[in-house]
Design an enzyme around this catalytic site. Structure first.
Site, PDB file in Angstrom:
ATOM      1  N   LYS A  39     -45.548  41.648 -33.969  1.00  0.00           N
ATOM      2  CA  LYS A  39     -46.855  41.403 -34.569  1.00  0.00           C
ATOM      3  C   LYS A  39     -47.959  42.001 -33.703  1.00  0.00           C
ATOM      4  CE  LYS A  39     -46.972  37.415 -36.677  1.00  0.00           C
ATOM      5  NZ  LYS A  39     -46.867  35.938 -36.547  1.00  0.00           N
ATOM      6  N   ARG A 109     -50.946  32.875 -32.924  1.00  0.00           N
ATOM      7  CA  ARG A 109     -49.763  33.303 -33.685  1.00  0.00           C
ATOM      8  C   ARG A 109     -48.652  33.728 -32.738  1.00  0.00           C
ATOM      9  NH1 ARG A 109     -52.353  38.068 -37.218  1.00  0.00           N
ATOM     10  NH2 ARG A 109     -50.543  37.656 -38.568  1.00  0.00           N
ATOM     11  N   GLY A 118     -37.799  29.930 -37.053  1.00  0.00           N
ATOM     12  CA  GLY A 118     -37.623  28.917 -36.015  1.00  0.00           C
ATOM     13  C   GLY A 118     -38.680  29.016 -34.945  1.00  0.00           C
ATOM     14  N   MET A 120     -42.694  29.178 -33.612  1.00  0.00           N
ATOM     15  CA  MET A 120     -43.832  28.360 -33.986  1.00  0.00           C
ATOM     16  C   MET A 120     -44.636  28.992 -35.117  1.00  0.00           C
ATOM     17  SD  MET A 120     -47.114  27.138 -31.885  1.00  0.00           S
ATOM     18  CE  MET A 120     -48.144  28.312 -32.745  1.00  0.00           C
ATOM     19  N   ARG A 353     -45.505  45.388 -40.725  1.00  0.00           N
ATOM     20  CA  ARG A 353     -44.180  45.523 -40.120  1.00  0.00           C
ATOM     21  C   ARG A 353     -43.282  46.258 -41.097  1.00  0.00           C
ATOM     22  NH1 ARG A 353     -42.665  39.120 -40.544  1.00  0.00           N
ATOM     23  NH2 ARG A 353     -43.603  38.896 -42.583  1.00  0.00           N
ATOM     24  N   HIS A 473      -6.972  35.551 -42.227  1.00  0.00           N
ATOM     25  CA  HIS A 473      -6.116  36.293 -43.155  1.00  0.00           C
ATOM     26  C   HIS A 473      -6.858  36.563 -44.465  1.00  0.00           C
ATOM     27  CE1 HIS A 473      -3.063  36.582 -46.380  1.00  0.00           C
ATOM     28  NE2 HIS A 473      -2.427  37.318 -45.487  1.00  0.00           N
ATOM     29  N   ARG A 581       1.027  53.056 -47.909  1.00  0.00           N
ATOM     30  CA  ARG A 581       2.041  52.165 -47.334  1.00  0.00           C
ATOM     31  C   ARG A 581       3.100  51.942 -48.400  1.00  0.00           C
ATOM     32  NH1 ARG A 581      -2.994  49.891 -46.620  1.00  0.00           N
ATOM     33  NH2 ARG A 581      -3.689  49.495 -44.487  1.00  0.00           N
ATOM     34  N   ARG A 659       3.581  57.082 -45.578  1.00  0.00           N
ATOM     35  CA  ARG A 659       4.281  56.534 -44.432  1.00  0.00           C
ATOM     36  C   ARG A 659       5.597  55.926 -44.891  1.00  0.00           C
ATOM     37  NH1 ARG A 659       1.626  51.575 -41.317  1.00  0.00           N
ATOM     38  NH2 ARG A 659       2.251  50.479 -43.198  1.00  0.00           N
ATOM     39  N   GLU A 845       0.741  54.779 -32.469  1.00  0.00           N
ATOM     40  CA  GLU A 845       0.332  53.370 -32.515  1.00  0.00           C
ATOM     41  C   GLU A 845       1.047  52.517 -31.470  1.00  0.00           C
ATOM     42  OE1 GLU A 845       1.377  51.622 -36.294  1.00  0.00           O
ATOM     43  OE2 GLU A 845       3.128  52.912 -36.505  1.00  0.00           O
ATOM     44  N   SER A 864      -1.617  60.468 -36.724  1.00  0.00           N
ATOM     45  CA  SER A 864      -2.600  59.541 -37.283  1.00  0.00           C
ATOM     46  C   SER A 864      -2.581  58.292 -36.406  1.00  0.00           C
ATOM     47  CB  SER A 864      -2.235  59.193 -38.728  1.00  0.00           C
ATOM     48  OG  SER A 864      -3.162  58.262 -39.229  1.00  0.00           O
ATOM     49  N   GLY A 866      -2.705  54.710 -35.571  1.00  0.00           N
ATOM     50  CA  GLY A 866      -2.599  53.401 -36.206  1.00  0.00           C
ATOM     51  C   GLY A 866      -3.222  52.405 -35.253  1.00  0.00           C
ATOM     52  N   ASN A 868      -4.512  49.504 -35.573  1.00  0.00           N
ATOM     53  CA  ASN A 868      -4.222  48.062 -35.626  1.00  0.00           C
ATOM     54  C   ASN A 868      -3.112  47.733 -34.629  1.00  0.00           C
ATOM     55  OD1 ASN A 868      -6.035  48.119 -37.674  1.00  0.00           O
ATOM     56  ND2 ASN A 868      -4.586  47.628 -39.304  1.00  0.00           N
ATOM     57  N   CYS A 932      -5.896  55.842 -39.246  1.00  0.00           N
ATOM     58  CA  CYS A 932      -5.690  55.117 -40.507  1.00  0.00           C
ATOM     59  C   CYS A 932      -5.725  53.610 -40.307  1.00  0.00           C
ATOM     60  CB  CYS A 932      -4.393  55.541 -41.168  1.00  0.00           C
ATOM     61  SG  CYS A 932      -2.934  55.173 -40.184  1.00  0.00           S
ATOM     62  N   TYR A 952     -10.270  63.541 -39.179  1.00  0.00           N
ATOM     63  CA  TYR A 952     -10.684  62.681 -40.294  1.00  0.00           C
ATOM     64  C   TYR A 952     -10.515  61.215 -39.941  1.00  0.00           C
ATOM     65  CZ  TYR A 952      -5.707  62.012 -41.370  1.00  0.00           C
ATOM     66  OH  TYR A 952      -4.383  61.690 -41.297  1.00  0.00           O
TER      67      TYR A 952
HETATM   68  P1  ADP Z   1     -45.940  34.674 -39.795  1.00  0.00           P
HETATM   69  O1  ADP Z   1     -45.332  35.161 -38.556  1.00  0.00           O
HETATM   70  O2  ADP Z   1     -45.280  33.452 -40.346  1.00  0.00           O
HETATM   71  O3  ADP Z   1     -46.140  35.752 -40.813  1.00  0.00           O
HETATM   72  P2  ADP Z   1     -48.731  34.918 -39.138  1.00  0.00           P
HETATM   73  O4  ADP Z   1     -49.086  34.807 -37.724  1.00  0.00           O
HETATM   74  O5  ADP Z   1     -48.678  36.276 -39.713  1.00  0.00           O
HETATM   75  O6  ADP Z   1     -47.380  34.120 -39.402  1.00  0.00           O
HETATM   76  O7  ADP Z   1     -49.765  34.045 -39.950  1.00  0.00           O
HETATM   77  C1  ADP Z   1     -49.554  33.688 -41.270  1.00  0.00           C
HETATM   78  C2  ADP Z   1     -50.783  33.914 -42.085  1.00  0.00           C
HETATM   79  O8  ADP Z   1     -51.885  33.241 -41.523  1.00  0.00           O
HETATM   80  C3  ADP Z   1     -51.230  35.354 -42.168  1.00  0.00           C
HETATM   81  O9  ADP Z   1     -50.538  36.076 -43.116  1.00  0.00           O
HETATM   82  C4  ADP Z   1     -52.682  35.188 -42.552  1.00  0.00           C
HETATM   83  O10 ADP Z   1     -52.786  34.972 -43.928  1.00  0.00           O
HETATM   84  C5  ADP Z   1     -53.062  33.952 -41.813  1.00  0.00           C
HETATM   85  N1  ADP Z   1     -53.766  34.310 -40.578  1.00  0.00           N
HETATM   86  C6  ADP Z   1     -53.271  34.504 -39.368  1.00  0.00           C
HETATM   87  N2  ADP Z   1     -54.225  34.855 -38.489  1.00  0.00           N
HETATM   88  C7  ADP Z   1     -55.372  34.874 -39.199  1.00  0.00           C
HETATM   89  C8  ADP Z   1     -56.729  35.182 -38.895  1.00  0.00           C
HETATM   90  N3  ADP Z   1     -57.095  35.528 -37.679  1.00  0.00           N
HETATM   91  N4  ADP Z   1     -57.631  35.103 -39.873  1.00  0.00           N
HETATM   92  C9  ADP Z   1     -57.261  34.767 -41.107  1.00  0.00           C
HETATM   93  N5  ADP Z   1     -56.016  34.461 -41.467  1.00  0.00           N
HETATM   94  C10 ADP Z   1     -55.092  34.522 -40.527  1.00  0.00           C
HETATM   95 MG    MG Z   2       1.426  49.964 -37.644  1.00  0.00          MG
HETATM   96 MG    MG Z   3     -47.274  37.041 -40.985  1.00  0.00          MG
END
Ligand code: ADP
Ligand code: MG
Ligand code: MG
Length: 976
Positions: A39, A109, A118, A120, A353, A473, A581, A659, A845, A864, A866, A868, A932, A952
């Protein structure tokens, strides 16, 4: 926007030995992903490209690591550094952090190098307190907006930073809406929101025992720490474990000046992709909401509008956004996923991104971008993950239908073999065959599978198991068959006796429809509509693979045993069959009895023939064995000739490597344990003395244990009673004679099977060893191959047979096999008067084969690998035992980097391959060499094959397109 570079580093931070811990957006760039997170790097890149990004800065991932190293303390100098950067932001934004007259608010952020669930969540509107709130009201004259920002901030900060459950804040909001009789939060008045904010502050006070922090810098410090702490939160940690992301990367923290999408209907917030991430189509794809903030779009609070609607509602902003999207795509030369906010008609970019995309989209975007000359063809080839291609060729569930079927969700297992399948749940392989024969689609459901289930798998559209991993398996066999498989769905309770399975409250019985998605691991009750993939309709894929074909050096062949598979492989672009085979043809149900007759007579017949050749008189019994053996062999010859002719026809003009028989013969016979069990049961019922009687009295506990192993605890007790009191078993006369003849038959079979039993079949009588012991099999197969070729040729096809000898460890094994085979060829040539063409070669092999490849190459026209078996023998692992018992743990515990049966062990096994190539070609320059083993379809292993100079790779038909792309990527990578 350019300003002179500042010196952001405080002397203290330098003294403590850290690198620069904070970068303003102007100081960073896209290349600094590791340090600034995805980001932060994106915000910096956009800032420097002159795009409208609110001012801000990024605290580095190194700062996060230093925080941990210091026992969760901000590293020396960091806080001063943050404060001084806040001053810069104040200057740029023309506002003051905590200044009631003109308050600066920021978002905090998280952002690691890889996007990671997971971590924040983002805190918005940080810096608000009673004074700055009043300032915001005075400044904007929009008290509703200000109260909205304030209640959002308390709830977000409370939930994310102070760990108050989100529901604590949701409930009063819902209650308030209900009281006011409104559906949307935008319908609440300023007064409502003000009351809500007051309630929220009480909630925080109740839960934390402290007042909501009002000092903006205190808020900032808590938020920064919370981001750092979330890096080692359980969810983030587990996610990294699962995806093999290192734990020491750390997360960055972005502090960004707030812009407000909730200032009225001329404001809004949205998310958009520069191309459709599902189809790849070149069109802006996304959603937005007016008068909204942050995650409202994805949170489902209100239904957002399609981005195209913005064109009508805010034409100027839309045009500007469209131009920015286009520019970012050109700049990054890849489809982007964008987040933006509009504050009173002014557009701000908040994130860019690389867009996540489906397999079809990945291919289309790569091809389109090359056609638009945004990428070179080679770059386009490198843009698509070969593993994704498999998904394009398999049926898949309609995503929309899946979304509507959530109430039918049963469980989630491992996505063991991709593709979607629906069918009737069947819990027994024989039943699966019967139901398929009756015309029903079936999904074979087993606790786990073994070779005894293969016929059921062949009859099934998909396989589901409750136990076993990605290399179980079920998984391995399903992948080799191109069959969707979900493995190890451990929450399922499968009950063979009841022929049903249970998932929580839901029960599925035999015959009920289920749907499994081997690409995602999901299992649903009932039928989900699937979308069939047709290779010939995948035009973009064909284009991309066409480009790949121009670049790659490795040929791609396929492993195929049946004409049907060969045809498919050829349609996918296979340039030959690298492995047929032959024994797979033996396993077919109608053939197995013939094969068994042949095997059971083979030893005696071979021995008798040898004696007869020396002039000995044969006994009647011997004569009978010879006759049985020869008749069975002749029958197999007829069947195999048909098979081979079909294969040659399908591969007209392309080489077909066949084979000769490879597995130990007992694999074709009934299981020893089952026979023993059956014989023991019959003997016991008939009250006959069995070999167990002798020990019955003297060693009862040992016997009991043995029986328990054989029958299970419960039945063992019963059997024990019978054994100890055999006289009491009374059987009616009629049954008795039937049982006696059955017993006699079974005992004979048991004796034969016992005679062939081996302690370690993998290292026993198999491969070329078998052919040397029973040369008639080699001769029969040679005749069938050449006759099949002749028949295909007569039909106008060009047959190019290559006969391959398995498991050669010593050159003499190959030389002797060749002598047997060539004598037979001479006979054929003499009797038919026609010259036949074929190549003679061997598998490498056995490690000794690789070590002495120079000697072996004297007799082989091709090699070839083999891999495995070569992997089994190099590691000294028996694959079947290893994968079940310890190998998966090895990988989990990082004792081994990968499962070497999936990804070629380049350092160990690869060394033998390298040696095999060098020595083989030293003897016979230009020796044709392929692979193979299953590795032939694995992209990393293909890269290795390219590097060591194979001609190949041969892989399962479905992986041919994967291998074409992977081979091209390997060629490009090695030329760079
Ligand atoms: P995530 O990683 O979950 O995408 P972000 O850090 O991108 O989280 O934040 C989620 C949303 O919060 C952004 O898409 C935007 O809409 C809003 N946001 C984040 N920072 C700002 C900011 N400085 N001003 C306005 N909106 C913000
Ligand atoms: Mg064999
Ligand atoms: Mg975002």
């Amino acid at each position: 926007m350019a300003t002179t570079a500042r010196k952001p580093r405080t002397p203290k931070a330098k003294a403590a030995g850290h690198g620069q811990l904070i970068y303003t957006f102007r100081e960073g760039n896209a290349g600094m992903r590791q340090l600034l997170g995805g980001k932060g790097a994106g915000l910096a890149e956009m800032t420097n490209a002159g795009l409208p990004v609110p001012p801000g800065f990024t605290i580095t991932t190194e700062a996060c690591n230093a925080y941990y190293a210091a026992g969760k303390e901000l590293p020396d100098g960091l806080w001063d550094d943050i404060v001084s950067h806040m001053k810069q932001v104040e200057e740029e934004a023309g506002k003051g952090f905590g200044d009631p007259a003109n308050p600066l608010l920021v978002s905090v952020r998280s952002g690691a190098a890889f996007s990671m669930p997971g971590m924040m969540d983002t805190v918005l509107n940080l810096g608000l307190n009673e004074e700055t709130l009043q300032g915001l009201i005075d400044l904007t004259g929009n008290d509703r907006f200000a109260w909205d920002a304030w209640r959002r901030f308390i709830a977000m900060f409370g939930r994310i930073v102070l760990d108050v459950a989100g529901s604590e804040f949701d409930e009063p909001l819902e209650q308030l809406k209900a009281d006011r009789g409104v559906k949307l939060d935008t319908d609440l008045s300023a007064e409502d929101l003000r009351g809500l904010a007051a309630r929220y502050r009480e909630i925080v006070q109740d839960h934390t025992g402290e007042a909501f922090p009002s000092d903006p810098y205190r808020q900032l410090e808590l938020a920064v720490r919370a981001v750092f702490d979330s890096w080692f939160g359980k969810r983030a940690h587990d996610y990294r474990e699962f995806n093999k992301i290192p734990h020491d990367l750390g997360t960055a923290v972005n502090v960004v000046t707030m812009v407000f999408g909730n200032m009225g209907t001329d404001s809004g917030t949205g998310v958009a992709f520069t191309r459709d991430p599902n189809t790849g189509e070149k069109t802006l794809f996304g959603e937005y909401l007016t008068n909204a903030q942050g995650e409202d779009v994805v949170a489902g609070i209100r239904t957002p509008a399609k981005i195209s609607q913005m064109r009508d509602e805010m034409p100027e902003v839309y045009a500007q956004f469209e131009a920015i999207a286009e520019r970012l795509e050109r700049h990054y030369r890849d489809a982007q996923d964008l987040e933006f906010t509009i504050e009173r008609g002014t557009l701000y970019m908040l994130q860019t991104r690389s867009a996540k995309r489906t397999a079809p989209a990945a291919v289309k975007i790569a091809v389109d971008m090359a056609n638009e000359e945004l990428l070179s063809r080679e770059e386009a080839i490198q843009r698509v993950d070969p593993a994704q291609i498999v998904q394009l060729l398999l049926p898949r569930f309609d995503e929309a239908a899946k979304g509507q079927a959530q109430d039918r969700f049963l469980a989630k297992g491992l996505n063991a073999s991709p593709g979607a399948a629906t069918g009737r749940a069947v819990f027994d392989p024989d039943r699966a065959v019967a139901m398929k024969a009756a015309g029903d689609p079936v999904i074979l459901v087993r606790i786990e599978t073994s070779p005894d289930d293969v016929h059921g798998m062949l009859a099934a559209r998909g396989v589901l198991t409750a136990r076993g991993g990605a290399t179980s398996h079920a998984a391995v066999v399903a992948r080799s068959m191109g069959l969707p498989c979900v493995a190890g769905a451990e929450t399922l309770r499968i009950d063979y006796r009841a022929q049903s399975m249970r998932a929580g409250e839901k029960v599925v019985s035999e015959g009920e429809m289920i749907s499994i998605d081997g690409t995602t691991g999901e299992i649903y009750a009932g039928e989900l509509p699937t979308i069939e993939a047709r290779f010939e309709d995948e035009h973009d894929l064909a284009t991309l693979l066409g480009w790949a074909d121009e670049v790659r050096r490795l040929q791609v062949w396929a492993n195929a045993d049946y004409p049907r598979d060969a045809e498919r492989a050829r349609a996918f672009g296979a340039q030959g069959i690298g492995l047929c085979r032959t024994e797979h043809m033996f396993f077919e149900e109608d053939r197995l009895p013939t094969v068994q007759r042949m095997i059971l007579a083979s030893n005696q017949a071979t021995d008798a023939k040898r004696r007869a050749a020396l002039g000995a008189e044969l006994s009647a019994d011997d004569e009978e064995a010879v006759a049985t053996f020869d008749t069975a062999l002749a029958e197999l010859e007829r069947l195999q000739t048909d098979d081979f002719a079909g294969l040659f026809r399908a591969m007209d003009g392309l080489p077909v490597v066949i084979r000769l028989i490879d597995p130990p013969l007992h694999e074709f016979l009934p299981s020893y344990d089952e026979l023993l069990e059956e014989v023991t049961r019959l003997r016991t019922l008939l009250g006959q003395p069995s070999h167990t009687d002798a020990v019955a009295d003297t060693d009862a506990p040992a016997l009991q244990r043995g029986l328990a192993k054989l029958f299970g605890e419960k039945d063992a007790a019963r059997a024990m009673q019978l054994i100890q009191r055999p006289g009491r078993a009374s059987v009616p006369e009629d049954d008795r004679s039937r049982m006696e003849s059955e017993l006699a038959e079974k005992e004979e079979l048991l004796a034969a099977v016992a005679a062939m039993r081996e302690q370690n079949p993998m290292l026993g009588l198999r491969g070329c060893r078998l052919g040397l012991m029973i040369p008639d099999i080699v001769k029969m197969q040679t005749r069938a191959i050449l006759a099949g070729a002749a028949r295909a040729t007569a039909g106008g096809a060009r047959a190019l047979p290559e006969i391959m000898i398995p498991l050669v460890g010593h050159v003499n094994e190959l030389a002797e096999t060749r002598t047997i085979l060539e004598a037979e060829v001479s006979r054929i040539v003499e009797s038919s008067g026609q010259q036949v063409e074929y190549k003679f070669g061997t598998m490498i092999e056995v490690p000794r084969g690789a070590l002495t490849a120079d000697e072996i190459a004297q007799h082989a026209e091709f090699f070839s690998f083999g891999t495995n078996d070569l992997t089994q023998m190099t590691y000294g692992f028996s694959r079947d035992d290893a994968e079940g018992k310890f190998l998966l743990q090895y990988v989990d515990r990082k004792i081994l980097p990968e499962n070497p049966f999936q990804v070629l062990d380049a350092t160990g096994v690869g060394q033998l391959m390298r040696m095999g190539v060098e020595k083989g070609r030293a003897t016979r320059p230009g020796l044709k060499i392929g692979i193979c083993g299953e590795h032939g379809g694995d992209p990393a292993s293909i890269a290795f094959c390219h590097e060591v100079g194979l001609d190949y790779v041969s892989c399962s038909p479905f992986r041919v397109p994967v291998a074409r792309l992977a081979a091209a990527q390997a060629a490009i990578a090695s030329s760079e």
